[in-house]
Design an enzyme around this catalytic site. Sequence first.
Site, PDB file in Angstrom:
ATOM      1  N   LYS A  17       0.842  -1.196   0.000  1.00 22.71           N
ATOM      2  CA  LYS A  17       0.000   0.000   0.000  1.00 22.71           C
ATOM      3  C   LYS A  17       0.878   1.247   0.000  1.00 22.71           C
ATOM      4  O   LYS A  17       1.878   1.320   0.710  1.00 22.71           O
ATOM      5  CB  LYS A  17      -0.901   0.017   1.227  1.00 22.71           C
ATOM      6  CG  LYS A  17      -2.124  -0.858   1.128  1.00 22.71           C
ATOM      7  CD  LYS A  17      -3.022  -0.680   2.346  1.00 22.71           C
ATOM      8  CE  LYS A  17      -4.283  -1.520   2.242  1.00 22.71           C
ATOM      9  NZ  LYS A  17      -5.150  -1.360   3.429  1.00 22.71           N
TER      10      LYS A  17
ATOM     11  N   ARG B 219     -25.481  -6.344   6.245  1.00 22.45           N
ATOM     12  CA  ARG B 219     -24.941  -7.645   5.861  1.00 22.45           C
ATOM     13  C   ARG B 219     -25.124  -8.691   6.957  1.00 22.45           C
ATOM     14  O   ARG B 219     -24.887  -9.873   6.734  1.00 22.45           O
ATOM     15  CB  ARG B 219     -23.454  -7.507   5.513  1.00 22.45           C
ATOM     16  CG  ARG B 219     -23.153  -6.388   4.535  1.00 22.45           C
ATOM     17  CD  ARG B 219     -21.707  -6.363   4.123  1.00 22.45           C
ATOM     18  NE  ARG B 219     -21.460  -7.296   3.033  1.00 22.45           N
ATOM     19  CZ  ARG B 219     -20.277  -7.459   2.439  1.00 22.45           C
ATOM     20  NH1 ARG B 219     -19.239  -6.775   2.860  1.00 22.45           N
ATOM     21  NH2 ARG B 219     -20.126  -8.311   1.463  1.00 22.45           N
TER      22      ARG B 219
ATOM     23  N   GLU C 243     -19.042  -9.273   9.172  1.00 23.77           N
ATOM     24  CA  GLU C 243     -20.120  -8.656   9.944  1.00 23.77           C
ATOM     25  C   GLU C 243     -21.059  -9.682  10.564  1.00 23.77           C
ATOM     26  O   GLU C 243     -21.522  -9.501  11.698  1.00 23.77           O
ATOM     27  CB  GLU C 243     -20.916  -7.695   9.040  1.00 23.77           C
ATOM     28  CG  GLU C 243     -20.134  -6.500   8.540  1.00 23.77           C
ATOM     29  CD  GLU C 243     -19.400  -6.756   7.232  1.00 23.77           C
ATOM     30  OE1 GLU C 243     -18.817  -5.802   6.691  1.00 23.77           O
ATOM     31  OE2 GLU C 243     -19.396  -7.922   6.752  1.00 23.77           O
TER      32      GLU C 243
END
Length: 636
Positions: free
Chosen positions: A282, A396, A368
């Site tokens: 990243k 979700r 989740e």
Amino acid sequence: MPLSDYPLLSTIDAPEDLRLFPASRLPDIARELRAFLLETVAGCGGHLGAGLGTVELTLALHYVFQTPEDRLVWDVGHQTYPHKILTGRASQLHTIRQDNGLAPFTKREESPFDTFGVGHSSTSISAALGMALAARHTGRSRQVAAIIGDGAMTAGMAFEALNHAGDVGADMLVVLNDNEMSISPNVGALSSHLTRLLSGRLYSGLREGGKKVLSRVPPAEAFARRFEEHVKGLAFPGTLFEELNIQYFGPVDGHDLSSLVPVLRNLRARKGPKLLHVITRKGKGYEPAEADPVAYHGVTPFDPAQGLTSSGKPKPLTYSQVFGQWLCDAAGADPRVVGITPAMREGSGMVEYARRFPDRYFDVAIAEQHAVTLAAGMACDGLRPVVAIYSTFLQRAYDQLIHDVAIQRLPVLFAIDRAGIVGPDGPTHAGSFDLSYLRCIPGMVVMAPADEAECRRMLSTGLQLEGPSAVRYPRGGGPGVAPATDLDSLPIGRAEIRRSGRDVAILAFGSMVEAATGVAEELDATLVNMRFVKPLDTDLLRRAAENHRLLVTVEENAVAGGAGSGVAEWLAEEGRQVPLLQIGLPDRFMPHGSRDRLLAQAGLAPEGIQAAIIERLRVLPEQESMAAPAARENRN
């Protein structure tokens, strides 16, 4: 610098232009692409670190795959800025996430190269598998590739899709973009070399030929298969994928185009489901972003020469920070309190809590459903779990919320961040529906604070309940009401009259109390801070219905099934004929853009609220103005 200052990149309007270059020029294009991305995002803001890390991978994919006929399905979309640049949108990149500008993620309506709209993680493999099966069904020879990050691979949905892909033998490639591992030169070079060998025709031919010969000797075939799996299990981390019937290749250096391009060419020609493990970094190429990828994930405009700097001015307290401070205080006062988040530690304001209470902090990654059922299990055995989750992500885990928490009446508190309009991230991240999907759950207490101080009190209220509860609050800050440091609670189902007036009673929920305050003054209307979406303050509603010509509900939630619908249902049950005007988010998905503009578009800015009330009053039958003596009682 304008795009014209990048001599190679400015000649690329589509991937077909990119493919005209020899592979030896790709590193030069990568340097220009990375520099243009950094300069542009530094000027306009947006997602930065992820895109810097996928420059070479994006180039290689578009260079090898015949997009848009071949399908690239990106997961989440934070990393797709280089993809947008290479697919004809470079000159518009400075508008990304802004009013009428480029979408923050891939969007089918925006470009034929955006094959699937995204925003939530871990959907790419399922979507790509669907496209691969559609190609098989229609007899098309197109190739399909899903690009998914290592974080998104923590979600169960990704493994459900891999399991299915292996079962049906679909012709597709999964590119696992792993950006959490640093690569040492020797390991990277060795693994890249081995991956090129394993993905090539020679290895494939030997492997398949050996299978044909050994198939005539079943014991030998079984031994060879076990031996191959054992050797690959020792050398490579792909045994899990091989067990799912997914051919594993990697890891390969995701910044080495001389490796990426031939490996992708080999894999594009291979049949069946395949997974390529790519290691990236990243923020690649910009030292501050490499050093602090979290800070540079999403940025506001900044000077690349200086990096992200603090203005020195104190920033207003956000609701996320209010929650984080409250959680630390609650955990300090009650050892049963535990905090759970699905990979949203920074966004939910839990950094300090994680530092102070590491044994009571649980980041379950992008899972989740697991987060909610984990909380249910903890609550079963005496803990007081607090689930910090964004409104759009709680969608979700709706089945777990109902089945595992609500039916068992477990004391789980949901701290729901990013409720309502979120602005630049668009409809995939908007918390437009939580009041609707929470209000219908039996036994659920649902609260919406008007300010920061009330948010803290509501969190304390929910923590004390013996059943499930939720406090939903918007992104950013509120009116600026400093919260106290105590853990005082509120009486359940009691609203607060902020102003007593005539004719009209404005019943405002949460963030809309501030927006309605000036409107109530202008119209000499009663203003009620409803506080509780469920249970409603029916005593106050009864008095309001008896003493006003018009009731108005205002909420930053979909009108359908929302807080106003709850008021309408109560009026129907009571048989009351008082007119009701419901103001909330319209029955459409709101686009990305500035929060203020989107609120105005939705009619939730003060001007829109006032105009809607005046228009409704205009068409009401003429009646004598009704003073509201009962409504003048202040119930602070």
